[in-house]
Write a protein that holds these residues in place. Structure first.
Motif, PDB file in Angstrom:
ATOM      1  N   SER A 166      -1.361  19.476 -20.026  1.00  0.00           N
ATOM      2  CA  SER A 166      -1.626  19.946 -18.661  1.00  0.00           C
ATOM      3  C   SER A 166      -2.530  18.971 -17.921  1.00  0.00           C
ATOM      4  O   SER A 166      -2.323  18.683 -16.739  1.00  0.00           O
ATOM      5  CB  SER A 166      -2.273  21.332 -18.698  1.00  0.00           C
ATOM      6  N   PHE A 167      -3.549  18.445 -18.635  1.00  0.00           N
ATOM      7  CA  PHE A 167      -4.400  17.435 -17.998  1.00  0.00           C
ATOM      8  C   PHE A 167      -3.598  16.183 -17.667  1.00  0.00           C
ATOM      9  O   PHE A 167      -3.739  15.607 -16.580  1.00  0.00           O
ATOM     10  CB  PHE A 167      -5.578  17.068 -18.906  1.00  0.00           C
ATOM     11  N   LEU A 168      -2.754  15.738 -18.608  1.00  0.00           N
ATOM     12  CA  LEU A 168      -1.947  14.542 -18.361  1.00  0.00           C
ATOM     13  C   LEU A 168      -1.043  14.717 -17.152  1.00  0.00           C
ATOM     14  O   LEU A 168      -0.846  13.777 -16.372  1.00  0.00           O
ATOM     15  CB  LEU A 168      -1.108  14.206 -19.591  1.00  0.00           C
ATOM     16  N   LEU A 169      -0.472  15.902 -16.971  1.00  0.00           N
ATOM     17  CA  LEU A 169       0.377  16.144 -15.816  1.00  0.00           C
ATOM     18  C   LEU A 169      -0.415  16.032 -14.524  1.00  0.00           C
ATOM     19  O   LEU A 169       0.025  15.391 -13.562  1.00  0.00           O
ATOM     20  CB  LEU A 169       1.019  17.529 -15.926  1.00  0.00           C
ATOM     21  N   ALA A 170      -1.602  16.651 -14.499  1.00  0.00           N
ATOM     22  CA  ALA A 170      -2.441  16.544 -13.307  1.00  0.00           C
ATOM     23  C   ALA A 170      -2.812  15.089 -13.028  1.00  0.00           C
ATOM     24  O   ALA A 170      -2.732  14.614 -11.884  1.00  0.00           O
ATOM     25  CB  ALA A 170      -3.708  17.388 -13.488  1.00  0.00           C
ATOM     26  N   TYR A 171      -3.202  14.377 -14.092  1.00  0.00           N
ATOM     27  CA  TYR A 171      -3.585  12.974 -13.934  1.00  0.00           C
ATOM     28  C   TYR A 171      -2.410  12.130 -13.452  1.00  0.00           C
ATOM     29  O   TYR A 171      -2.568  11.252 -12.600  1.00  0.00           O
ATOM     30  CB  TYR A 171      -4.125  12.449 -15.266  1.00  0.00           C
ATOM     31  N   LEU A 172      -1.234  12.388 -14.007  1.00  0.00           N
ATOM     32  CA  LEU A 172      -0.042  11.653 -13.587  1.00  0.00           C
ATOM     33  C   LEU A 172       0.149  11.766 -12.081  1.00  0.00           C
ATOM     34  O   LEU A 172       0.436  10.773 -11.401  1.00  0.00           O
ATOM     35  CB  LEU A 172       1.183  12.207 -14.323  1.00  0.00           C
ATOM     36  N   VAL A 173      -0.025  12.966 -11.549  1.00  0.00           N
ATOM     37  CA  VAL A 173       0.235  13.194 -10.125  1.00  0.00           C
ATOM     38  C   VAL A 173      -0.816  12.511  -9.258  1.00  0.00           C
ATOM     39  O   VAL A 173      -0.495  11.705  -8.376  1.00  0.00           O
ATOM     40  CB  VAL A 173       0.297  14.706  -9.824  1.00  0.00           C
ATOM     41  N   TYR A 174      -2.108  12.813  -9.490  1.00  0.00           N
ATOM     42  CA  TYR A 174      -3.097  12.244  -8.570  1.00  0.00           C
ATOM     43  C   TYR A 174      -3.289  10.756  -8.781  1.00  0.00           C
ATOM     44  O   TYR A 174      -3.572  10.006  -7.840  1.00  0.00           O
ATOM     45  CB  TYR A 174      -4.425  13.005  -8.611  1.00  0.00           C
ATOM     46  N   PHE A 202      -2.495  13.634  -4.101  1.00  0.00           N
ATOM     47  CA  PHE A 202      -3.869  14.057  -4.343  1.00  0.00           C
ATOM     48  C   PHE A 202      -4.023  15.574  -4.241  1.00  0.00           C
ATOM     49  O   PHE A 202      -4.767  16.176  -5.020  1.00  0.00           O
ATOM     50  CB  PHE A 202      -4.811  13.349  -3.363  1.00  0.00           C
ATOM     51  N   ALA A 203      -3.337  16.181  -3.294  1.00  0.00           N
ATOM     52  CA  ALA A 203      -3.455  17.631  -3.124  1.00  0.00           C
ATOM     53  C   ALA A 203      -2.875  18.377  -4.323  1.00  0.00           C
ATOM     54  O   ALA A 203      -3.496  19.298  -4.871  1.00  0.00           O
ATOM     55  CB  ALA A 203      -2.753  18.059  -1.835  1.00  0.00           C
ATOM     56  N   VAL A 204      -1.687  17.966  -4.763  1.00  0.00           N
ATOM     57  CA  VAL A 204      -1.063  18.625  -5.909  1.00  0.00           C
ATOM     58  C   VAL A 204      -1.857  18.339  -7.182  1.00  0.00           C
ATOM     59  O   VAL A 204      -2.060  19.225  -8.027  1.00  0.00           O
ATOM     60  CB  VAL A 204       0.401  18.172  -6.059  1.00  0.00           C
ATOM     61  N   GLY A 205      -2.329  17.105  -7.338  1.00  0.00           N
ATOM     62  CA  GLY A 205      -3.142  16.772  -8.500  1.00  0.00           C
ATOM     63  C   GLY A 205      -4.408  17.597  -8.568  1.00  0.00           C
ATOM     64  O   GLY A 205      -4.841  18.017  -9.650  1.00  0.00           O
ATOM     65  N   PHE A 206      -5.032  17.854  -7.413  1.00  0.00           N
ATOM     66  CA  PHE A 206      -6.233  18.689  -7.358  1.00  0.00           C
ATOM     67  C   PHE A 206      -5.944  20.089  -7.897  1.00  0.00           C
ATOM     68  O   PHE A 206      -6.686  20.627  -8.728  1.00  0.00           O
ATOM     69  CB  PHE A 206      -6.729  18.775  -5.910  1.00  0.00           C
ATOM     70  N   VAL A 207      -4.851  20.685  -7.433  1.00  0.00           N
ATOM     71  CA  VAL A 207      -4.508  22.039  -7.857  1.00  0.00           C
ATOM     72  C   VAL A 207      -4.229  22.087  -9.356  1.00  0.00           C
ATOM     73  O   VAL A 207      -4.703  22.986 -10.074  1.00  0.00           O
ATOM     74  CB  VAL A 207      -3.293  22.553  -7.058  1.00  0.00           C
ATOM     75  N   LEU A 208      -3.484  21.106  -9.857  1.00  0.00           N
ATOM     76  CA  LEU A 208      -3.143  21.101 -11.279  1.00  0.00           C
ATOM     77  C   LEU A 208      -4.372  20.909 -12.153  1.00  0.00           C
ATOM     78  O   LEU A 208      -4.530  21.577 -13.189  1.00  0.00           O
ATOM     79  CB  LEU A 208      -2.122  20.001 -11.564  1.00  0.00           C
ATOM     80  N   LEU A 209      -5.269  19.994 -11.755  1.00  0.00           N
ATOM     81  CA  LEU A 209      -6.479  19.764 -12.548  1.00  0.00           C
ATOM     82  C   LEU A 209      -7.396  20.985 -12.519  1.00  0.00           C
ATOM     83  O   LEU A 209      -8.002  21.343 -13.535  1.00  0.00           O
ATOM     84  CB  LEU A 209      -7.222  18.530 -12.034  1.00  0.00           C
ATOM     85  N   ALA A 210      -7.503  21.636 -11.380  1.00  0.00           N
ATOM     86  CA  ALA A 210      -8.372  22.807 -11.264  1.00  0.00           C
ATOM     87  C   ALA A 210      -7.942  23.920 -12.215  1.00  0.00           C
ATOM     88  O   ALA A 210      -8.771  24.736 -12.649  1.00  0.00           O
ATOM     89  CB  ALA A 210      -8.369  23.313  -9.826  1.00  0.00           C
ATOM     90  N   ARG A 211      -6.676  23.955 -12.570  1.00  0.00           N
ATOM     91  CA  ARG A 211      -6.149  25.002 -13.442  1.00  0.00           C
ATOM     92  C   ARG A 211      -6.323  24.700 -14.924  1.00  0.00           C
ATOM     93  O   ARG A 211      -6.004  25.552 -15.767  1.00  0.00           O
ATOM     94  CB  ARG A 211      -4.665  25.230 -13.135  1.00  0.00           C
ATOM     95  N   VAL A 212      -6.796  23.488 -15.287  1.00  0.00           N
ATOM     96  CA  VAL A 212      -6.945  23.114 -16.695  1.00  0.00           C
ATOM     97  C   VAL A 212      -8.292  23.604 -17.228  1.00  0.00           C
ATOM     98  O   VAL A 212      -9.352  23.182 -16.742  1.00  0.00           O
ATOM     99  CB  VAL A 212      -6.835  21.592 -16.885  1.00  0.00           C
TER     100      VAL A 212
END
Length: 452
Positions: free
Chosen positions: A261-269, A425-435
């Motif tokens: 889940s972290f890798l997915l967020a990192y990939l996006v932002y 950046f916006a999508v990455g923020f949301v994904l990281l906040a959920r980890v």
């Protein structure tokens, strides 16, 4: 998992030995960051575009392999292609490093292949756009592969509570070298007549000198870092079992969904971060009409402030945790990109203000992402997991440059492309906040720091 596993030696226990390795580790950032700064961010984009335009037909297209490509899109496409190459190589290198314990020889091969390709850019003149694209692909892919091995040392040379600071110092070393060399580049480029060379020759010297610098300072980490022993429990060789090891790694990562889940967020932002880094000079020169000296000065400002930003955000992480600090940086990135979209052409002061803001968040967001991920890696799988991280860092950051290039291909305007990066950046923020990072660290079998 396959039968061929390797038990790693524990990280360096003696504090003096650990600090010695850390200091050597910093110097690979010092060595290779000059490529990212002088070559990828400043000089190669505008220069390769001008070479491609010299070879273009009346409609402004070049035809590599018979495919019509707008000259202004060539650089972005070459960056995207280099990342595809890196994707094919990085997982194998990471698996081989963990199976054999020999990260250092693999690091040397990747570093010197990239340094040689960068030095070869001295011969990029006339209409040799294909040579330029080829050397860019080799150098960029080599850098990505070398960073897999470099990053994989972090869990072995730093205790868990040291990693934010050690990672931030590494980035600070890199930005310091980038700033130092960029000052020398600025002196040569702006005063090329007094040095008796043409503007094009000055650019080619700046490109090649980055390769020489990369190769020279790589000697320091190669002397100070040490390989850890492994104990093989199976009989298959590291080379023959590389693909099987990769498949085992991918299966193993499914057992750590929070790490994924972290890798997915990192990939996006990070796709947004990498696209800004690689395409900033093109945007400034082609869309905003800024002079090359203005772009060099702006990137120099980024380098200087990125040192302070990396160290300052490292201190913030000690008080507020790495995750919260990264989330703040992503909010700032979103504001920066929105401001960049409305930036007027021919306004160097406004461009410098934007560069200053980028510098303050660039190093910290990258350094803390690396150190946070190091807590999520199961022990003994550092290089394999960091190959996946590097695929997210550089390896899968092909979408941003590709979209950027396609937008220009279709519209002829770079300004139309930059606003799309806000989404990353916006999508990455949301994904990281959920980890839930504390749970993720514990699930990986690692001690949970007091603040993370």
């Amino acid at each position: 998992m396959t039968a061929n596993t390797a038990e790693p030696e524990e990280h360096t226990a003696d504090p003096a030995d650990r600090r010695r390795e850390q200091r050597g580790w910093y110097f690979y950032d010092f060595a290779c960051s000059v490529y990212s700064t002088s070559v990828l961010t400043v000089f190669l984009g505008p220069y390769l575009t001008s070479v491609a335009k010299a070879a273009a037909d009346a409609e402004g297209f070049v035809h590599p392999l018979g495919i019509p490509v707008r000259a202004g899109s060539l650089f972005a496409y070459a960056v995207s292609a280099s990342i595809v190459v890196a994707v094919c190589v990085m997982p194998l290198v990471g698996a081989a490093a963990d199976r054999t314990g020999r990260k250092k020889p693999l690091l040397a091969v990747a570093a010197y292949l990239g340094a040689a390709a960068t030095t070869g850019m001295f011969f990029l003149d006339g209409d040799r756009y294909l040579l330029g694209a080829f050397l860019l692909i080799v150098a960029n892919a080599s850098l990505a592969v070398s960073m897999v091995l470099y990053n994989a040392y972090l869990p072995q040379i730093a205790e868990p509570d040291e990693r934010d600071a050690v990672s931030s110092r590494g980035w600070a070393f890199g930005y310091t070298s980038g700033a130092l060399v960029l000052v020398l580049n600025l002196v040569l480029y702006s005063g090329h007549d007094s040095f008796g060379v043409s503007e094009g020759t000055a650019v080619r010297i700046c490109l090649a000198s980055a390769g020489v610098w990369w190769g020279a300072f790589t000697l320091v980490p190669l002397r100070r870092l040490r390989d850890r022993r492994v104990r093989e429990t199976g009989g298959e060789g590291a080379v023959g079992g590389g693909w099987r090891q990769l498949m085992a790694t991918l299966r193993d990562m499914r057992r750590h969904p929070l790490t994924l889940s972290f890798l997915l967020a990192y990939l996006v932002y990070n796709d947004g971060v990498q696209t800004v880094i690689s395409q900033a000079s093109i945007y400034g020169s082609e869309e905003l009409g800024l002079e090359q000296t203005t772009l060099i000065t702006a990137v120099l400002l980024v380098q200087v402030l990125a040192v302070a930003g990396a160290l300052g955000m490292g201190r913030m992480a000690r008080s507020y945790g790495a995750k919260r600090t990264i989330l703040v940086s992503l909010a700032v990135w979103t504001l920066i990109l929105a401001a960049g979209y409305f930036l007027p052409a021919g306004a160097p002061v406004a461009f410098f203000c934007l560069a200053a803001a980028i510098g303050l968040v660039l190093g910290g967001s990258q350094a803390l992402s690396r150190s946070l991920f190091s807590h999520l890696v199961p022990r003994g799988k550092e290089a394999e997991y960091f190959s996946a991280y590097e695929m997210s860092d550089r390896g899968l950051s092909w979408l941003g440059p590709l979209v950027f290039g396609l937008a220009y291909q279709l519209t002829g305007s770079y300004r139309d492309a930059i606003i799309s990066l806000v989404i990353f950046f916006a999508v990455g923020f949301v994904l990281l906040a959920r980890v839930p990072v504390r749970r993720a660290v514990a699930a990986a079998g690692n001690p949970v720091p007091e603040r993370i």
